[in-house]
Write a protein that holds these residues in place. Sequence first.
Motif, PDB file in Angstrom:
ATOM      1  N   ALA A 299     -12.389  54.776  62.209  1.00 57.08           N
ATOM      2  CA  ALA A 299     -11.614  55.328  63.256  1.00 57.08           C
ATOM      3  C   ALA A 299     -12.672  54.987  64.530  1.00 57.08           C
ATOM      4  O   ALA A 299     -12.006  54.418  65.428  1.00 57.08           O
ATOM      5  N   VAL A 300     -13.977  55.335  64.541  1.00 57.32           N
ATOM      6  CA  VAL A 300     -14.831  55.062  65.555  1.00 57.32           C
ATOM      7  C   VAL A 300     -14.826  53.225  65.703  1.00 57.32           C
ATOM      8  O   VAL A 300     -14.978  52.678  66.857  1.00 57.32           O
ATOM      9  N   GLN A 301     -15.027  52.537  64.555  1.00 57.94           N
ATOM     10  CA  GLN A 301     -14.975  51.089  64.483  1.00 57.94           C
ATOM     11  C   GLN A 301     -13.747  50.637  65.194  1.00 57.94           C
ATOM     12  O   GLN A 301     -14.228  49.669  65.946  1.00 57.94           O
ATOM     13  N   ASN A 302     -12.887  51.213  64.790  1.00 56.31           N
ATOM     14  CA  ASN A 302     -11.490  50.493  65.550  1.00 56.31           C
ATOM     15  C   ASN A 302     -11.522  51.071  66.994  1.00 56.31           C
ATOM     16  O   ASN A 302     -11.030  50.051  67.950  1.00 56.31           O
ATOM     17  N   LEU A 303     -11.920  52.193  67.258  1.00 61.00           N
ATOM     18  CA  LEU A 303     -11.965  52.245  68.758  1.00 61.00           C
ATOM     19  C   LEU A 303     -13.012  51.377  69.313  1.00 61.00           C
ATOM     20  O   LEU A 303     -12.492  50.999  70.556  1.00 61.00           O
ATOM     21  N   ASN A 304     -14.006  51.166  69.028  1.00 61.07           N
ATOM     22  CA  ASN A 304     -14.950  50.144  69.426  1.00 61.07           C
ATOM     23  C   ASN A 304     -14.259  49.006  69.931  1.00 61.07           C
ATOM     24  O   ASN A 304     -14.611  48.260  70.784  1.00 61.07           O
ATOM     25  N   ILE A 305     -13.636  48.477  68.707  1.00 59.76           N
ATOM     26  CA  ILE A 305     -13.164  47.158  68.906  1.00 59.76           C
ATOM     27  C   ILE A 305     -11.781  47.121  69.901  1.00 59.76           C
ATOM     28  O   ILE A 305     -11.884  46.232  70.744  1.00 59.76           O
ATOM     29  N   MET A 306     -11.224  48.385  70.067  1.00 56.96           N
ATOM     30  CA  MET A 306      -9.867  48.411  70.998  1.00 56.96           C
ATOM     31  C   MET A 306     -10.552  48.382  72.379  1.00 56.96           C
ATOM     32  O   MET A 306     -10.161  47.995  73.497  1.00 56.96           O
ATOM     33  N   LEU A 307     -11.970  49.047  72.481  1.00 58.12           N
ATOM     34  CA  LEU A 307     -12.471  49.070  73.878  1.00 58.12           C
ATOM     35  C   LEU A 307     -13.174  47.923  74.150  1.00 58.12           C
ATOM     36  O   LEU A 307     -13.853  47.828  75.224  1.00 58.12           O
ATOM     37  N   GLY A 308     -13.341  47.023  73.312  1.00 61.18           N
ATOM     38  CA  GLY A 308     -14.296  45.800  73.417  1.00 61.18           C
ATOM     39  C   GLY A 308     -15.788  45.935  73.629  1.00 61.18           C
ATOM     40  O   GLY A 308     -16.323  45.142  74.328  1.00 61.18           O
ATOM     41  N   VAL A 309     -16.165  47.221  72.956  1.00 62.55           N
ATOM     42  CA  VAL A 309     -17.711  47.149  72.832  1.00 62.55           C
ATOM     43  C   VAL A 309     -18.073  46.782  71.635  1.00 62.55           C
ATOM     44  O   VAL A 309     -17.227  46.737  70.607  1.00 62.55           O
ATOM     45  N   GLY A 310     -19.357  46.876  71.135  1.00 67.75           N
ATOM     46  CA  GLY A 310     -19.873  46.522  69.929  1.00 67.75           C
ATOM     47  C   GLY A 310     -19.232  47.365  68.916  1.00 67.75           C
ATOM     48  O   GLY A 310     -19.112  48.561  68.997  1.00 67.75           O
ATOM     49  N   ALA A 311     -18.841  46.695  67.778  1.00 66.83           N
ATOM     50  CA  ALA A 311     -18.194  47.508  66.642  1.00 66.83           C
ATOM     51  C   ALA A 311     -19.167  48.416  66.115  1.00 66.83           C
ATOM     52  O   ALA A 311     -18.670  49.310  65.438  1.00 66.83           O
ATOM     53  N   GLY A 312     -20.501  48.294  66.020  1.00 68.96           N
ATOM     54  CA  GLY A 312     -21.426  49.304  65.487  1.00 68.96           C
ATOM     55  C   GLY A 312     -21.898  50.383  66.277  1.00 68.96           C
ATOM     56  O   GLY A 312     -22.545  51.256  65.858  1.00 68.96           O
ATOM     57  N   GLU A 313     -21.286  50.602  67.698  1.00 67.28           N
ATOM     58  CA  GLU A 313     -21.664  51.587  68.608  1.00 67.28           C
ATOM     59  C   GLU A 313     -21.138  53.050  67.901  1.00 67.28           C
ATOM     60  O   GLU A 313     -20.102  52.985  67.353  1.00 67.28           O
ATOM     61  N   SER A 314     -22.389  53.962  67.855  1.00 68.44           N
ATOM     62  CA  SER A 314     -22.090  55.130  67.077  1.00 68.44           C
ATOM     63  C   SER A 314     -22.038  55.312  65.985  1.00 68.44           C
ATOM     64  O   SER A 314     -21.653  56.175  65.234  1.00 68.44           O
ATOM     65  N   LEU A 315     -22.318  54.075  64.983  1.00 66.29           N
ATOM     66  CA  LEU A 315     -22.116  53.920  63.704  1.00 66.29           C
ATOM     67  C   LEU A 315     -23.401  53.689  62.917  1.00 66.29           C
ATOM     68  O   LEU A 315     -24.068  52.888  63.496  1.00 66.29           O
ATOM     69  N   GLU A 316     -23.910  54.117  61.748  1.00 66.36           N
ATOM     70  CA  GLU A 316     -24.799  53.980  60.897  1.00 66.36           C
ATOM     71  C   GLU A 316     -24.371  52.949  60.130  1.00 66.36           C
ATOM     72  O   GLU A 316     -23.317  53.019  59.418  1.00 66.36           O
ATOM     73  N   ALA A 317     -25.181  51.644  59.742  1.00 66.56           N
ATOM     74  CA  ALA A 317     -24.911  50.972  58.783  1.00 66.56           C
ATOM     75  C   ALA A 317     -25.659  51.154  57.595  1.00 66.56           C
ATOM     76  O   ALA A 317     -26.450  52.095  57.482  1.00 66.56           O
TER      77      ALA A 317
END
Length: 317
Positions: A299-317
């Motif tokens: 959900a956070v990955q999708n949020l980032n994509i929808m906002l146009g920010v880095g897909a990994g923002e707030s996410l641990e790989a």
Amino acid sequence: MVARIFIDGEAGTTGLQIRERLAGRRDLEVLSIAPDKRKDEDERRRLLNEADIAILCLPDEAAKESVRLIENDTTRVIDASSAHRVAAGWTYGFAEMAADQSDAIAASRYVANPGCWPQGLIASIRPLIEARLLPGDYPLSYHGISGYSGGGRQMIEDYEAQGTTASQFMPYSLAFQHKHLPEMQVYSGLNRAPLFEPVVGNFAQGMTNSVPLHLDMVAQMPSGKALHAALADHYAAIADSFVRVAPYQAGLGKDAALDPQTHNGTNTLTLHVFANDDAAQAVIVSIYDNLGKGAAGAAVQNLNIMLGVGAGESLEA
């Protein structure tokens, strides 16, 4: 510009995980509902219509109600329920599923977050069907074990109350009517629903899923290396992919990396290919966090994509 985000159902398991991941973001304002107004329709309507993006962490019928409460044409929606995953007008939120899927998510007003179980199957099989290594009518079986957090708050409370007496391994959905079957079939490219056998294990979170393959049932029998190469090529071509393909290791008897808790707390999904070409058998195993890539992380990955920010923002790989 600061984006306003409302998590409808923020007190639930997935909602809490999303809120935790978004903590500290300066580009977001998380709108929060007072605890005593969580069931107040007017207050939910107000917040849903104030939000730039609403994330729905609710049972299916409640999620549908939330969408009906949106009266403007600007609030965008990420629905973490299963209510809209195969519905017309909704984009499926598995960004690594196809080369153009992130673009579709970015342009969409309505995004359906994937279920935890379907992602392992889709990640394993769709690239193979697209590469014509497997036919769409292949009679597929799918087996997996997930932590009890996948059952939500009630199951978490039940398991934790039972302590050491809780079942270590409990198969379920043995009537073969699991609610995730439609999205598994639609987005994997299968012409028929897979035979799906899920299991709940006595651990909090994480999951390991496997797809066994009888390769001699395929007209042009692929090798284990060919299966691995098709998966590796697919995910290497996806920008900002959280899906990894482990190196191919022929003849490996076991692998500690297959522990279902390997990727807990991250948004990583790893695929492993094991095969015996002489026996014409293979299995594709997927490992990920059912609350991470399987829910809140996606959900956070999708949020980032929808906002146009880095897909990994707030996410641990």
